[in-house]
Scaffold this active site. Structure first.
Site, mmCIF file in Angstrom:
data_model
loop_
_atom_site.group_PDB
_atom_site.id
_atom_site.type_symbol
_atom_site.label_atom_id
_atom_site.label_comp_id
_atom_site.label_asym_id
_atom_site.label_seq_id
_atom_site.Cartn_x
_atom_site.Cartn_y
_atom_site.Cartn_z
ATOM 1 C CE1 TYR A 1 -3.801 -2.170 -0.392
ATOM 2 C CE2 TYR A 1 -4.648 -1.117 1.648
ATOM 3 C CZ TYR A 1 -4.849 -1.759 0.422
ATOM 4 O OH TYR A 1 -5.886 -2.367 0.178
ATOM 5 C CE LYS B 1 8.010 -17.410 1.199
ATOM 6 N NZ LYS B 1 7.874 -18.858 1.270
ATOM 7 C CG ASP C 1 5.200 -20.853 2.263
ATOM 8 O OD1 ASP C 1 5.642 -19.930 2.878
ATOM 9 O OD2 ASP C 1 5.715 -21.743 1.858
ATOM 10 C CG ASP D 1 -5.505 -8.323 -0.360
ATOM 11 O OD1 ASP D 1 -6.832 -8.280 -0.158
ATOM 12 O OD2 ASP D 1 -5.205 -7.750 -1.398
#
Length: 474
Positions: A160, A231, A332, A356
């Site tokens: 963003y 991540k 993941d 998101d």
């Protein structure tokens, strides 16, 4: 009387104020609303009737909402030739709490997204998405009832706040030359010359205030865990830093109320065997430690000793099991875990892009975006909103599921401290779905269901409020 966009504030309504670190909610709060574009018009009409009926039935006239329309999107552009009038922002800023339907993203305009613009202008740094199952909702998984999470997605940073340079431009060539010849001068890494390049910032400030809100929510609502989603195994100084700063915030500001997952292993080892040495405890925490380097081995010994010295007296002997657990999961990995063992997760705190994806992935298990609520919350303002798009081809046809806005209203009423109205709506909506009186998106997936219009779905919810109240009285 004050006015915005030429519309005076409603008579009899009182503005919500903020002071002493909290919102002060009157019995007649003025709530700005944006009905939304496309299907937003139908959805808002049904939702507002549901909201008013719930407040009336829950409080017998002692409370009511003074609704106040403000403008953004297509309706604003047609009236004022701007997608987001300054007065709309000013009204929400002054009145503190608002609710909105879906908005069109302007094509070729100066605003990439009206939703993002509102979040950034008002510093609504947490996108809060509760995802839970309502009995009767069609689901693609066998046990959707296991899903009951609240996702706190950072709302101002990461992609963003991303900065991009287009492939082939002089600007991106200058940046790539700088990276390859200066910043990566002695590194085997190089950026390909024909790349587009983007930068995503993640800060200590943005991370800690987001994680703080997630932990406060978990403690206030007796949730069992807060999971930091990242991540960081690949992006160590952004996503990995999000993880580290999150743990730092948790253990520094909420030390008495929390335990980290790794701390719990150390404490549990000591509980099970009080004579366990620091070295033996460390080997249980890090299997294969004997094969590690001396420096790493010593760092784990120091970590174990530090935890035991600092919190064993307060958190040991099983006390840690009653604390809020703060853990972390790689992005993941958690995507498959929210399907295979959703009940292990309760509150998620995530950077922007991760949040998101995971919020939509979770929502898919419990009915999809048509029934997924959301709120954008900062320290002094909040906007609750539909999480789906405008679906313009269905505009003004009275067919779309209004569940997302209705449940966003449930969030809003809980935020206002009006839980009686919130539960009345929630229970009546669930009862309506169980009766199989649903809009087309659910009807096509439910055997024996009756397809109803947007407005009719609202009618059934209001009717079922009386049944809900009768059951509660019995």
């Amino acid at each position: 009387m004050a006015s915005y966009n030429g519309v005076p504030l409603p008579a009899g309504g009182v503005a919500i104020t903020y002071g002493g670190g909290k919102f002060n909610i009157p019995d007649r709060p003025i709530i700005p609303f944006i009905e939304g574009d496309g299907t937003g018009r139908d959805i808002w009409k049904a939702s507002q009737r549901v909201f008013d009926a719930a407040v009336q039935k829950a409080y017998n006239g002692k409370r009511r909402v003074a609704w106040y329309e403000v403008f953004a999107g297509e309706k604003a552009y047609s009236k004022f030739k701007t997608w987001l009038p300054d007065d709309t922002v000013s009204a929400i800023r002054e009145l503190r709490v608002a609710i909105k339907g879906p908005l069109t993203t302007p094509v070729g305009g100066g605003i990439r997204s009206l939703n993002v613009a509102l979040r950034q202008i008002l510093d609504l740094y947490a996108c809060v998405r509760p995802v839970k199952y309502y009995q009767g909702v069609p689901s693609p998984v066998k046990h959707p009832e296991r899903m009951n999470v609240v996702i706190f997605r950072e709302n101002t940073e990461d992609v963003y706040a991303g900065i991009e340079w287009k492939q082939g431009t002089a600007e991106v060539k200058k940046l790539i030359d700088f990276l390859n010849h200066d910043m990566l001068k002695n590194s085997p890494k190089k950026v390909r010359e024909d790349s587009g390049v983007g930068i995503k910032p993640i800060s200590i400030t943005g991370t800690k205030r987001l994680v703080r809100m997630a932990i406060q929510h978990a403690l206030a609502n007796k949730r069992k865990t807060v999971t930091l989603m990242h991540k960081g195994n690949i992006q160590k100084f952004t996503e990995g830093a999000f993880r580290e700063w999150g743990y730092e915030l948790a253990t520094q500001e909420f030390r008495e109320q929390v335990v980290t997952e790794r701390e719990s292993w150390i404490l549990d080892n000591k509980d099970k065997n009080p004579t366990l040495s620091v070295e033996q405890n460390a080997e249980l925490v890090e299997p294969g430690l004997e094969f590690a380097s001396d420096d790493f081995r010593k760092s784990v010994y120091a970590e174990v000793k530090s935890v035991l010295d600092a919190i064993y007296k307060t958190h040991g002997n099983g006390v840690w099991k009653k604390k809020l657990m703060v853990n972390d999961r790689i992005a993941d990995s958690i995507f498959q875990q929210v399907v295979t063992r959703a009940d292990e997760y309760s509150v998620l705190a995530t950077p922007n892009l991760n949040g998101d994806y995971i919020s939509d992935a979770c929502a898919a298990q419990v009915g999809g975006l048509g029934i997924a609520p959301g709120g954008n919350i900062g320290d002094q303002h909040a906007i609750f909103e539909a999480t789906h798009g405008t679906a313009p081809k269905y505009a003004d046809k009275d067919v779309i599921n209004p569940g997302s806005v209705i449940l966003s209203g449930v969030m809003m009423f809980d935020f206002l401290g009006w839980p009686e109205a919130a539960r009345l709506i929630e229970n009546a909506l669930e009862r309506t779905i169980q009766q199989k009186k649903v809009t087309y998106d659910f009807e096509r997936l439910m055997e024996g269901a009756t397809k109803v219009k947007t407005s009719e779905f609202g009618d059934y919810i209001i009717k079922n409020m009386d049944a809900t109240l009768s059951t509660a009285a019995d």
